[in-house]
Enzyme design. Structure first.
Site, mmCIF file in Angstrom:
data_model
loop_
_atom_site.group_PDB
_atom_site.id
_atom_site.type_symbol
_atom_site.label_atom_id
_atom_site.label_comp_id
_atom_site.label_asym_id
_atom_site.label_seq_id
_atom_site.Cartn_x
_atom_site.Cartn_y
_atom_site.Cartn_z
ATOM 1 N N ASN A 6 20.524 25.749 -22.068
ATOM 2 C CA ASN A 6 20.777 24.331 -22.309
ATOM 3 C C ASN A 6 21.541 23.752 -21.113
ATOM 4 O OD1 ASN A 6 22.237 21.976 -23.087
ATOM 5 N ND2 ASN A 6 21.753 22.413 -25.217
ATOM 6 N N HIS A 9 25.174 20.224 -20.060
ATOM 7 C CA HIS A 9 26.512 20.111 -19.462
ATOM 8 C C HIS A 9 26.481 19.821 -17.972
ATOM 9 C CE1 HIS A 9 28.566 20.729 -23.131
ATOM 10 N NE2 HIS A 9 27.771 21.750 -23.403
ATOM 11 N N HIS A 42 19.294 18.074 -24.928
ATOM 12 C CA HIS A 42 19.504 17.274 -26.136
ATOM 13 C C HIS A 42 19.567 15.803 -25.702
ATOM 14 C CE1 HIS A 42 22.258 16.553 -29.921
ATOM 15 N NE2 HIS A 42 21.225 15.733 -29.872
ATOM 16 N N ARG A 44 20.533 12.567 -26.751
ATOM 17 C CA ARG A 44 21.310 11.961 -27.839
ATOM 18 C C ARG A 44 21.027 10.479 -27.918
ATOM 19 N NH1 ARG A 44 25.724 15.748 -29.309
ATOM 20 N NH2 ARG A 44 26.383 14.131 -30.754
ATOM 21 N N ARG A 48 24.614 10.180 -23.930
ATOM 22 C CA ARG A 48 25.899 10.459 -23.284
ATOM 23 C C ARG A 48 25.811 11.483 -22.156
ATOM 24 N NH1 ARG A 48 29.102 14.245 -27.540
ATOM 25 N NH2 ARG A 48 28.842 12.528 -28.967
ATOM 26 N N GLU A 69 16.004 19.012 -28.037
ATOM 27 C CA GLU A 69 16.857 18.852 -29.216
ATOM 28 C C GLU A 69 17.015 17.366 -29.471
ATOM 29 O OE1 GLU A 69 20.721 20.571 -28.887
ATOM 30 O OE2 GLU A 69 19.925 22.533 -28.403
ATOM 31 N N THR A 100 27.231 19.404 -31.163
ATOM 32 C CA THR A 100 26.634 19.465 -32.492
ATOM 33 C C THR A 100 27.537 20.326 -33.378
ATOM 34 O OG1 THR A 100 24.537 19.510 -31.313
ATOM 35 C CG2 THR A 100 24.450 19.873 -33.679
ATOM 36 N N GLU A 150 16.722 27.677 -36.060
ATOM 37 C CA GLU A 150 17.752 28.191 -35.151
ATOM 38 C C GLU A 150 19.006 28.334 -35.991
ATOM 39 O OE1 GLU A 150 18.414 26.069 -31.439
ATOM 40 O OE2 GLU A 150 20.457 26.870 -31.333
ATOM 41 N N HIS A 190 24.545 28.471 -30.369
ATOM 42 C CA HIS A 190 25.758 27.650 -30.417
ATOM 43 C C HIS A 190 27.001 28.524 -30.297
ATOM 44 C CE1 HIS A 190 28.256 24.166 -30.983
ATOM 45 N NE2 HIS A 190 27.159 23.430 -30.949
HETATM 46 N N1 PXP Z 1 21.662 25.084 -30.076
HETATM 47 C C1 PXP Z 1 21.861 23.826 -30.492
HETATM 48 C C2 PXP Z 1 21.005 23.310 -31.588
HETATM 49 C C3 PXP Z 1 22.834 23.000 -29.889
HETATM 50 O O1 PXP Z 1 23.006 21.744 -30.314
HETATM 51 C C4 PXP Z 1 23.579 23.517 -28.816
HETATM 52 C C5 PXP Z 1 24.585 22.662 -28.127
HETATM 53 O O2 PXP Z 1 23.982 21.607 -27.498
HETATM 54 C C6 PXP Z 1 23.330 24.836 -28.405
HETATM 55 C C7 PXP Z 1 22.398 25.611 -29.081
HETATM 56 C C8 PXP Z 1 24.069 25.449 -27.276
HETATM 57 O O3 PXP Z 1 25.399 25.602 -27.647
HETATM 58 P P1 PXP Z 1 26.465 26.026 -26.556
HETATM 59 O O4 PXP Z 1 26.526 24.924 -25.552
HETATM 60 O O5 PXP Z 1 27.740 26.177 -27.354
HETATM 61 O O6 PXP Z 1 25.990 27.311 -25.962
#
Ligand code: PXP
Length: 243
Positions: A6, A9, A42, A44, A48, A69, A100, A150, A190
């Site tokens: 992901n 960030h 994601h 949003r 953001r 996402e 999330t 997931e 997550h």
């Molecule tokens: N899976 C989902 C559905 C999420 O919303 C996120 C965070 O955006 C992640 C995985 C990844 O989480 P993390 O950034 O804590 O690794």
């Protein structure tokens, strides 16, 4: 086991100055070179971090699984149909949350989710639901037509107490196994990082892990390619260490 990286960030850092760098479009190829099996973003409602331009151009350059996402809203469904990611993960979305915070409330949002899933699947887009580690929620996900789930690993990842963390891990195991038994593809994600990923990566039959914050954080120090490679190595080790 697949690793979906992901890259939200990277965009979060860009948005800290409302500028142009770092660009998630540069991050995606580096993650792929490092061994990522998929790229997740994601989009949003408030844009953001990832924005429409990022998603559009990522679709052009990402040759592997692009996982979008999004919230189950009409606006997002229209975007998904246009962009055509390899899969859509439906997530709950609250404006004020840092990230999330919980899985989808599948019990109370059954009807809305079922309609969204149907629209996406009718358009040929596989759908995953981000859910809490709960066998009831897994059942509902199957009933309303999801292809995948997931399992939310955030409660396991955040728990400081060792005994309670073990219990949270059990919930992840039980929900994952149940999902596989009833014919769903099961992913997890997550809060997973370099120190807590192995027990989850050892779950036999899991399709993939979706990880963002820890990889991008390590990338700031060692580079994205190496950060992804190190996570891939831990996952591979777990697959053989915990048969
Ligand atoms: N899976 C989902 C559905 C999420 O919303 C996120 C965070 O955006 C992640 C995985 C990844 O989480 P993390 O950034 O804590 O690794």
């Amino acid at each position: 086991m697949l690793l979906g990286v992901n890259i939200d960030h990277v965009a979060t850092l860009r948005q800290a100055r409302l500028g142009v760098e770092p660009d998630p479009l540069m991050a995606a190829p580096l993650a792929i070179i490092g061994g990522a099996d998929g790229i997740t973003v994601h989009l949003r409602e408030d844009r953001r971090h990832i924005n429409d331009r990022d998603l559009r151009l990522l679709r052009e350059i990402v040759p592997i699984e692009l996982n979008l996402e999004m919230a189950a809203t009409a606006e997002m469904i229209a975007i998904a149909k246009k962009v055509r990611p390899e899969m859509v993960t439906l997530v709950p979305e609250k404006r004020q949350e840092l990230t999330t915070e919980g899985g989808l409330d599948v019990k109370n949002k059954k009807k809305q989710l079922k309609t969204a899933i149907k629209k996406l699947k009718d358009a040929g887009l596989p759908v995953s639901l981000f859910i809490n580690p709960d066998t009831g929620d897994v059942e509902i996900s199957k009933d309303i037509g999801a292809d995948m789930v997931e399992i939310h690993t955030g409660m396991y990842a955040d728990e400081k107490n060792k005994r309670k963390r073990g219990k949270e891990l059990e919930r992840v195991y039980t929900a994952s196994e149940h999902g596989m038994n009833i014919g769903l593809f099961v992913n997890a994600g997550h809060g997973l990082n370099y120190f807590n990923v192995k027990p989850v990566a050892s779950i036999a039959g899991l399709r993939g892990l979706y990880i963002g914050h820890s990889i991008v954080s390590r990338a700031v120090l060692v580079g994205l390619e190496r950060a992804v490679m190190e996570m891939k190595d831990l996952i591979s080790e777990a697959e053989t260490e915990y048969p």
